[in-house]
Design a protein around this motif. Structure first.
Motif, PDB file in Angstrom:
ATOM      1  N   ALA A   1       0.824  -1.213   0.000  1.00  0.00           N
ATOM      2  CA  ALA A   1       0.000   0.000   0.000  1.00  0.00           C
ATOM      3  C   ALA A   1       0.856   1.260   0.000  1.00  0.00           C
ATOM      4  N   ALA A   2       2.077   1.155   0.539  1.00  0.00           N
ATOM      5  CA  ALA A   2       3.006   2.286   0.567  1.00  0.00           C
ATOM      6  C   ALA A   2       3.915   2.301  -0.655  1.00  0.00           C
ATOM      7  N   GLY A   3       3.559   1.542  -1.689  1.00  0.00           N
ATOM      8  CA  GLY A   3       4.381   1.483  -2.895  1.00  0.00           C
ATOM      9  C   GLY A   3       5.717   0.815  -2.670  1.00  0.00           C
ATOM     10  N   TRP A   4       5.810  -0.080  -1.676  1.00  0.00           N
ATOM     11  CA  TRP A   4       7.022  -0.824  -1.321  1.00  0.00           C
ATOM     12  C   TRP A   4       8.111   0.097  -0.764  1.00  0.00           C
ATOM     13  N   SER A   5       7.762   1.347  -0.431  1.00  0.00           N
ATOM     14  CA  SER A   5       8.772   2.289   0.048  1.00  0.00           C
ATOM     15  C   SER A   5       9.278   1.969   1.447  1.00  0.00           C
ATOM     16  N   THR A   6       8.560   1.142   2.204  1.00  0.00           N
ATOM     17  CA  THR A   6       8.956   0.830   3.580  1.00  0.00           C
ATOM     18  C   THR A   6       9.919  -0.351   3.658  1.00  0.00           C
ATOM     19  N   LEU A   7      10.158  -1.044   2.548  1.00  0.00           N
ATOM     20  CA  LEU A   7      11.075  -2.176   2.572  1.00  0.00           C
ATOM     21  C   LEU A   7      12.495  -1.704   2.876  1.00  0.00           C
ATOM     22  N   ARG A   8      13.231  -2.553   3.609  1.00  0.00           N
ATOM     23  CA  ARG A   8      14.614  -2.228   3.965  1.00  0.00           C
ATOM     24  C   ARG A   8      15.571  -3.187   3.275  1.00  0.00           C
ATOM     25  N   PRO A   9      16.842  -2.799   3.116  1.00  0.00           N
ATOM     26  CA  PRO A   9      17.800  -3.686   2.450  1.00  0.00           C
ATOM     27  C   PRO A   9      17.898  -5.032   3.151  1.00  0.00           C
ATOM     28  N   ALA A  10      18.020  -6.082   2.373  1.00  0.00           N
ATOM     29  CA  ALA A  10      18.052  -7.431   2.934  1.00  0.00           C
ATOM     30  C   ALA A  10      19.252  -7.650   3.850  1.00  0.00           C
ATOM     31  N   GLU A  11      20.340  -6.929   3.613  1.00  0.00           N
ATOM     32  CA  GLU A  11      21.558  -7.092   4.411  1.00  0.00           C
ATOM     33  C   GLU A  11      21.601  -6.192   5.628  1.00  0.00           C
ATOM     34  N   GLU A  12      20.516  -5.471   5.919  1.00  0.00           N
ATOM     35  CA  GLU A  12      20.525  -4.550   7.055  1.00  0.00           C
ATOM     36  C   GLU A  12      20.876  -5.278   8.348  1.00  0.00           C
ATOM     37  N   PRO A  13      21.790  -4.728   9.159  1.00  0.00           N
ATOM     38  CA  PRO A  13      22.156  -5.377  10.429  1.00  0.00           C
ATOM     39  C   PRO A  13      20.938  -5.600  11.322  1.00  0.00           C
ATOM     40  N   TRP A  14      21.009  -6.655  12.097  1.00  0.00           N
ATOM     41  CA  TRP A  14      19.892  -7.041  12.966  1.00  0.00           C
ATOM     42  C   TRP A  14      20.449  -7.448  14.321  1.00  0.00           C
ATOM     43  N   PRO A  15      20.803  -6.488  15.181  1.00  0.00           N
ATOM     44  CA  PRO A  15      21.444  -6.817  16.447  1.00  0.00           C
ATOM     45  C   PRO A  15      20.582  -7.607  17.397  1.00  0.00           C
ATOM     46  N   GLU A  16      19.245  -7.522  17.259  1.00  0.00           N
ATOM     47  CA  GLU A  16      18.356  -8.260  18.152  1.00  0.00           C
ATOM     48  C   GLU A  16      18.181  -9.720  17.746  1.00  0.00           C
ATOM     49  N   GLY A  17      18.755 -10.113  16.617  1.00  0.00           N
ATOM     50  CA  GLY A  17      18.381 -11.374  15.995  1.00  0.00           C
ATOM     51  C   GLY A  17      18.822 -12.643  16.670  1.00  0.00           C
ATOM     52  N   VAL A  18      19.999 -12.666  17.282  1.00  0.00           N
ATOM     53  CA  VAL A  18      20.554 -13.931  17.739  1.00  0.00           C
ATOM     54  C   VAL A  18      20.998 -13.824  19.190  1.00  0.00           C
ATOM     55  N   LEU A  19      20.529 -14.745  20.007  1.00  0.00           N
ATOM     56  CA  LEU A  19      21.025 -14.888  21.371  1.00  0.00           C
ATOM     57  C   LEU A  19      21.545 -16.315  21.496  1.00  0.00           C
ATOM     58  N   ARG A  20      22.863 -16.456  21.414  1.00  0.00           N
ATOM     59  CA  ARG A  20      23.441 -17.795  21.403  1.00  0.00           C
ATOM     60  C   ARG A  20      23.269 -18.484  22.748  1.00  0.00           C
ATOM     61  N   ARG A  21      23.157 -19.815  22.698  1.00  0.00           N
ATOM     62  CA  ARG A  21      22.995 -20.590  23.913  1.00  0.00           C
ATOM     63  C   ARG A  21      24.287 -20.598  24.706  1.00  0.00           C
TER      64      ARG A  21
END
Length: 227
Positions: A207-227
């Protein structure tokens, strides 16, 4: 329709003023209460400050989760790929997007998303973007999930396809128009959280013309919490 009760004095802010923030509280103790095949449960005593400066200590059991990625694969006619999979904890077969844990040491989230799309759906995608990041159940779990949009789909060669096992062995694939997927979510016919979040987020992005999409390689610091 009346406005918000003035006596509560709740301010109106702009979107730029609202963002989740990482905060480190003092841990008094931490111990592994349960060690599982996929994730652990950790019992922690944490200090919480009060409004008057006093400090209280609470005990919380936390599912220590490695994080996960989800893929909304959208074909050229804007159909969403869904997979029917049995989920034993809820005793149901759910329609889901391809998804998987970040349980391979050192594997980047985008690499994991590509792998899950190939393993679960026999697909590769030429175009990737980040749609939305979210915590699945932050009241009791550290699980972070990133949803990717995958477009420009093509098939994995037959000789290179993954040999699926366990619950994945009998997954049934279908394609559902995005608008009908939205309707199914809002009418309460789809319940998997990745499906609900992904479908609604992609619908909003379109609906926003895909303008809200972010680069696929964008860092994601919240993503991984290793055991």
């Amino acid at each position: 329709m009346s406005g918000f009760p003035e006596e509560l004095r709740v301010p109106v802010v702009t979107g730029e003023q609202v963002a989740d923030a990482r905060v480190q509280r003092t841990l008094r103790s931490t111990e592994v209460a349960f060690t599982g095949r996929v994730w652990d449960v950790v019992r922690e005593e944490v200090e919480l400050p009060g409004a008057g400066g006093e400090v209280s200590t609470v005990t919380r059991d936390v599912q220590r989760h490695p994080g996960a990625v989800t893929v909304l694969a959208l074909d050229g006619e804007e159909n969403v790929l869904l997979l029917k999979q049995y989920r034993h904890p809820v005793r149901r077969e759910l329609w889901e997007l391809p998804a998987g844990l970040l349980d391979v040491e050192g594997e980047a989230p985008l690499t994991a998303a590509r792998r899950e799309l190939a393993e679960e759906a026999d697909l590769v995608a030429a175009e990737w973007a980040v749609v939305v990041d979210w915590f699945n159940s932050p009241g009791g779990s550290s699980e972070a999930n990133r949803i990717y949009l995958a477009r420009g789909l093509s098939a994995v060669p037959a000789a290179e396809r993954h040999d699926r096992e366990d619950e994945e062995r009998d997954m049934v694939p279908v394609r559902l128009p995005l608008d009908e997927a939205v309707r199914a979510v809002l009418e309460g016919r789809l319940h998997n959280p990745g499906t609900v979040v992904g479908v609604l987020a992609v619908h909003a992005a379109r609906a926003a013309g895909w303008s809200t999409l972010r680069p696929a390689e964008e860092p994601w610091p919240e993503g991984v919490l290793r055991r």
